[in-house]
Design a protein around this motif. Structure first.
Motif, PDB file in Angstrom:
ATOM      1  N   TYR A 186       5.224   0.511  -6.560  1.00  0.00           N
ATOM      2  CA  TYR A 186       4.475   0.184  -5.354  1.00  0.00           C
ATOM      3  C   TYR A 186       3.534   1.338  -5.002  1.00  0.00           C
ATOM      4  O   TYR A 186       2.352   1.128  -4.677  1.00  0.00           O
ATOM      5  CB  TYR A 186       5.440  -0.082  -4.197  1.00  0.00           C
ATOM      6  N   GLY A 187       4.065   2.561  -5.074  1.00  0.00           N
ATOM      7  CA  GLY A 187       3.238   3.720  -4.773  1.00  0.00           C
ATOM      8  C   GLY A 187       2.070   3.864  -5.734  1.00  0.00           C
ATOM      9  O   GLY A 187       0.944   4.178  -5.321  1.00  0.00           O
ATOM     10  N   ALA A 188       2.325   3.628  -7.024  1.00  0.00           N
ATOM     11  CA  ALA A 188       1.257   3.723  -8.022  1.00  0.00           C
ATOM     12  C   ALA A 188       0.186   2.659  -7.758  1.00  0.00           C
ATOM     13  O   ALA A 188      -1.015   2.921  -7.889  1.00  0.00           O
ATOM     14  CB  ALA A 188       1.839   3.550  -9.421  1.00  0.00           C
ATOM     15  N   ARG A 189       0.630   1.457  -7.373  1.00  0.00           N
ATOM     16  CA  ARG A 189      -0.309   0.375  -7.072  1.00  0.00           C
ATOM     17  C   ARG A 189      -1.154   0.738  -5.851  1.00  0.00           C
ATOM     18  O   ARG A 189      -2.367   0.489  -5.807  1.00  0.00           O
ATOM     19  CB  ARG A 189       0.488  -0.908  -6.824  1.00  0.00           C
ATOM     20  N   LEU A 190      -0.506   1.343  -4.864  1.00  0.00           N
ATOM     21  CA  LEU A 190      -1.207   1.752  -3.654  1.00  0.00           C
ATOM     22  C   LEU A 190      -2.226   2.847  -3.959  1.00  0.00           C
ATOM     23  O   LEU A 190      -3.365   2.812  -3.480  1.00  0.00           O
ATOM     24  CB  LEU A 190      -0.190   2.237  -2.621  1.00  0.00           C
ATOM     25  N   ARG A 191      -1.818   3.827  -4.776  1.00  0.00           N
ATOM     26  CA  ARG A 191      -2.751   4.912  -5.140  1.00  0.00           C
ATOM     27  C   ARG A 191      -3.936   4.385  -5.935  1.00  0.00           C
ATOM     28  O   ARG A 191      -5.036   4.929  -5.866  1.00  0.00           O
ATOM     29  CB  ARG A 191      -2.013   5.991  -5.946  1.00  0.00           C
ATOM     30  N   GLY A 192      -3.695   3.306  -6.703  1.00  0.00           N
ATOM     31  CA  GLY A 192      -4.779   2.729  -7.484  1.00  0.00           C
ATOM     32  C   GLY A 192      -5.916   2.210  -6.631  1.00  0.00           C
ATOM     33  O   GLY A 192      -7.061   2.106  -7.094  1.00  0.00           O
ATOM     34  N   LEU A 193      -5.631   1.901  -5.351  1.00  0.00           N
ATOM     35  CA  LEU A 193      -6.686   1.423  -4.454  1.00  0.00           C
ATOM     36  C   LEU A 193      -7.689   2.526  -4.128  1.00  0.00           C
ATOM     37  O   LEU A 193      -8.788   2.255  -3.653  1.00  0.00           O
ATOM     38  CB  LEU A 193      -6.068   0.881  -3.164  1.00  0.00           C
ATOM     39  N   ASN A 194      -7.306   3.785  -4.365  1.00  0.00           N
ATOM     40  CA  ASN A 194      -8.217   4.905  -4.126  1.00  0.00           C
ATOM     41  C   ASN A 194      -9.135   5.181  -5.311  1.00  0.00           C
ATOM     42  O   ASN A 194     -10.024   6.030  -5.217  1.00  0.00           O
ATOM     43  CB  ASN A 194      -7.424   6.178  -3.815  1.00  0.00           C
ATOM     44  N   ASN A 239      -5.376 -13.425  -7.627  1.00  0.00           N
ATOM     45  CA  ASN A 239      -5.929 -12.412  -6.743  1.00  0.00           C
ATOM     46  C   ASN A 239      -5.253 -11.081  -7.050  1.00  0.00           C
ATOM     47  O   ASN A 239      -4.027 -10.978  -6.990  1.00  0.00           O
ATOM     48  CB  ASN A 239      -5.680 -12.815  -5.275  1.00  0.00           C
ATOM     49  N   ALA A 240      -6.037 -10.058  -7.338  1.00  0.00           N
ATOM     50  CA  ALA A 240      -5.468  -8.762  -7.732  1.00  0.00           C
ATOM     51  C   ALA A 240      -4.554  -8.186  -6.653  1.00  0.00           C
ATOM     52  O   ALA A 240      -3.520  -7.579  -6.965  1.00  0.00           O
ATOM     53  CB  ALA A 240      -6.590  -7.775  -8.051  1.00  0.00           C
ATOM     54  N   LEU A 241      -4.894  -8.370  -5.391  1.00  0.00           N
ATOM     55  CA  LEU A 241      -4.092  -7.787  -4.322  1.00  0.00           C
ATOM     56  C   LEU A 241      -2.795  -8.541  -4.089  1.00  0.00           C
ATOM     57  O   LEU A 241      -1.909  -8.054  -3.369  1.00  0.00           O
ATOM     58  CB  LEU A 241      -4.910  -7.712  -3.033  1.00  0.00           C
ATOM     59  N   ASP A 242      -2.637  -9.704  -4.702  1.00  0.00           N
ATOM     60  CA  ASP A 242      -1.364 -10.420  -4.623  1.00  0.00           C
ATOM     61  C   ASP A 242      -0.281  -9.740  -5.450  1.00  0.00           C
ATOM     62  O   ASP A 242       0.882 -10.143  -5.403  1.00  0.00           O
ATOM     63  CB  ASP A 242      -1.524 -11.868  -5.091  1.00  0.00           C
ATOM     64  N   ALA A 243      -0.659  -8.706  -6.220  1.00  0.00           N
ATOM     65  CA  ALA A 243       0.331  -7.992  -7.034  1.00  0.00           C
ATOM     66  C   ALA A 243       1.405  -7.357  -6.151  1.00  0.00           C
ATOM     67  O   ALA A 243       2.566  -7.255  -6.560  1.00  0.00           O
ATOM     68  CB  ALA A 243      -0.359  -6.919  -7.873  1.00  0.00           C
ATOM     69  N   PHE A 244       1.055  -6.948  -4.938  1.00  0.00           N
ATOM     70  CA  PHE A 244       2.056  -6.373  -4.036  1.00  0.00           C
ATOM     71  C   PHE A 244       3.116  -7.413  -3.671  1.00  0.00           C
ATOM     72  O   PHE A 244       4.313  -7.127  -3.672  1.00  0.00           O
ATOM     73  CB  PHE A 244       1.376  -5.846  -2.766  1.00  0.00           C
ATOM     74  N   ALA A 264     -17.664 -11.108 -15.800  1.00  0.00           N
ATOM     75  CA  ALA A 264     -17.360 -10.923 -14.384  1.00  0.00           C
ATOM     76  C   ALA A 264     -17.934  -9.581 -13.948  1.00  0.00           C
ATOM     77  O   ALA A 264     -17.943  -8.623 -14.710  1.00  0.00           O
ATOM     78  CB  ALA A 264     -15.855 -10.957 -14.141  1.00  0.00           C
ATOM     79  N   LEU A 265     -18.454  -9.529 -12.727  1.00  0.00           N
ATOM     80  CA  LEU A 265     -18.988  -8.299 -12.160  1.00  0.00           C
ATOM     81  C   LEU A 265     -18.106  -7.891 -10.985  1.00  0.00           C
ATOM     82  O   LEU A 265     -17.875  -8.686 -10.074  1.00  0.00           O
ATOM     83  CB  LEU A 265     -20.431  -8.511 -11.677  1.00  0.00           C
ATOM     84  N   ALA A 266     -17.603  -6.672 -11.002  1.00  0.00           N
ATOM     85  CA  ALA A 266     -16.802  -6.149  -9.900  1.00  0.00           C
ATOM     86  C   ALA A 266     -17.496  -4.924  -9.324  1.00  0.00           C
ATOM     87  O   ALA A 266     -17.880  -4.017 -10.069  1.00  0.00           O
ATOM     88  CB  ALA A 266     -15.395  -5.782 -10.382  1.00  0.00           C
ATOM     89  N   VAL A 267     -17.668  -4.916  -8.035  1.00  0.00           N
ATOM     90  CA  VAL A 267     -18.295  -3.794  -7.344  1.00  0.00           C
ATOM     91  C   VAL A 267     -17.366  -3.375  -6.216  1.00  0.00           C
ATOM     92  O   VAL A 267     -16.941  -4.204  -5.403  1.00  0.00           O
ATOM     93  CB  VAL A 267     -19.676  -4.180  -6.778  1.00  0.00           C
ATOM     94  N   VAL A 268     -17.033  -2.097  -6.149  1.00  0.00           N
ATOM     95  CA  VAL A 268     -16.132  -1.574  -5.127  1.00  0.00           C
ATOM     96  C   VAL A 268     -16.847  -0.462  -4.367  1.00  0.00           C
ATOM     97  O   VAL A 268     -17.450   0.417  -4.978  1.00  0.00           O
ATOM     98  CB  VAL A 268     -14.827  -1.039  -5.762  1.00  0.00           C
ATOM     99  N   GLY A 304     -11.293  -2.539 -12.490  1.00  0.00           N
ATOM    100  CA  GLY A 304     -10.598  -3.091 -13.649  1.00  0.00           C
ATOM    101  C   GLY A 304      -9.596  -4.147 -13.255  1.00  0.00           C
ATOM    102  O   GLY A 304      -9.487  -5.210 -13.880  1.00  0.00           O
ATOM    103  N   ALA A 305      -8.837  -3.880 -12.173  1.00  0.00           N
ATOM    104  CA  ALA A 305      -7.841  -4.841 -11.700  1.00  0.00           C
ATOM    105  C   ALA A 305      -8.503  -6.127 -11.219  1.00  0.00           C
ATOM    106  O   ALA A 305      -8.005  -7.230 -11.468  1.00  0.00           O
ATOM    107  CB  ALA A 305      -7.016  -4.218 -10.578  1.00  0.00           C
ATOM    108  N   LEU A 306      -9.640  -6.005 -10.528  1.00  0.00           N
ATOM    109  CA  LEU A 306     -10.345  -7.187 -10.031  1.00  0.00           C
ATOM    110  C   LEU A 306     -10.877  -8.039 -11.169  1.00  0.00           C
ATOM    111  O   LEU A 306     -10.799  -9.274 -11.133  1.00  0.00           O
ATOM    112  CB  LEU A 306     -11.493  -6.757  -9.111  1.00  0.00           C
ATOM    113  N   VAL A 307     -11.427  -7.397 -12.204  1.00  0.00           N
ATOM    114  CA  VAL A 307     -11.945  -8.155 -13.345  1.00  0.00           C
ATOM    115  C   VAL A 307     -10.812  -8.846 -14.100  1.00  0.00           C
ATOM    116  O   VAL A 307     -10.902 -10.031 -14.449  1.00  0.00           O
ATOM    117  CB  VAL A 307     -12.747  -7.233 -14.283  1.00  0.00           C
TER     118      VAL A 307
END
Length: 272
Positions: free
Chosen positions: A204-212, A230-235, A44-48, A219-222
């Motif tokens: 929740y805060g750690a998950r939010l900070r991980g978006l930065n 879907n990685a963003l469904d973790a919230f 899998a290739l993830a590009v952010v 890593g989460a997307l892969v």
């Protein structure tokens, strides 16, 4: 630890293999493994970033072969029992204080929503029971049974799920007893709701900070792509966890009979 928990799954062996398996490796074996596993169909290739997705895809397609290759079929043998095949391993080495690693195994959930929910539950359970905000951590830290080296984590590998905890401790057996007692108390008496909500907000805060973090998000997307969710469904998955749900999960999977322990003790190197 893995040799204690797993009876026949290959994860119980060193990642480098056994002496016998290494002796059997030939150049043809390596070429065959590369041809089977190192193909686009198994990657899998993830590009952010601020990029054009179609441009990224076009650049990747220029480098990739026209055929993606088949996804290899993995065979890890018959399913393992959830109880350890042995509960203790000790080895003396040149260390200044005992080092303990405790573990329990779960059966990984099916890909998709079940796997995302399981990952959310295991992380919440470890943080609630043994995290730095927990009663367990603060009591044992003050007592000197654990120090800042103490850690907890989950390991998903080769169709296995292992819960891990450990660090330096003067009394490994007491540490194991304290851990299983803490889980039993939570299952029997219920969860402290104030602590539960504090842990939920912290994660929740750690998950939010991980978006930065580009690296963390890639890593989460892969991991999500391989896990079928879907990685963003973790919230959303985290928001659906209630104290009762977490309590039931702890009661089912943090039982004393499910844990094994590997200990390194001070002394001349030897094992048993």
């Amino acid at each position: 630890m893995w040799s204690c928990l797993y009876d026949h799954h290959p994860i119980r062996d060193s990642v480098a293999g056994t002496v016998e398996s290494i002796a059997e490796i030939t150049p043809e074996t390596l070429y065959a493994c590369h041809k089977i596993f190192y193909t686009p169909g198994n990657m899998a290739l993830a590009v952010v970033g601020d990029v054009d997705p179609e441009a990224v895809r076009a650049a990747a397609m220029e480098l990739l072969p026209t055929e993606s290759g088949e996804i290899p079929v993995r065979d890890y043998g018959a399913p393992e029992a959830l109880t350890p095949c042995r509960t203790r391993f000790t080895r003396a080495m040149e260390v200044s204080a005992p080092q303990a690693l405790l573990g329990a195994k779960l059966r990984p959930a099916e890909p998709g929503e079940p796997l995302l929910r399981q990952k959310t539950l295991t992380g919440m359970a470890l943080a609630y029971l043994y995290g730095e905000s927990s009663r367990f951590y603060n009591r044992l830290y003050a007592d000197g049974l654990i120090n800042t080296d103490f850690f907890t984590e989950t390991d998903y590998a080769a169709d296995t799920l292992t819960l891990l905890a450990g660090g330096e401790t003067r009394d490994p057996e007491r540490l194991l007893r304290e851990m299983t007692d803490e889980a039993r108390r939570a299952a029997d008496e219920g969860l402290n709701e104030a602590l539960f909500h504090r842990i939920a907000k912290s994660r929740y805060g750690a998950r939010l900070r991980g978006l930065n973090s580009f690296g963390a998000l890639c890593g989460a997307l892969v991991n999500a792509d391989f896990g079928g969710y879907n990685a963003l469904d973790a919230f959303r998955a985290a928001a659906e966890i209630t104290p009762r749900v977490l309590r039931d999960f702890i009661a089912d999977f943090f039982r004393e009979e499910d844990f094994a322990m590997s200990v390194i003790t001070p002394g001349e190197t030897k094992g048993q």
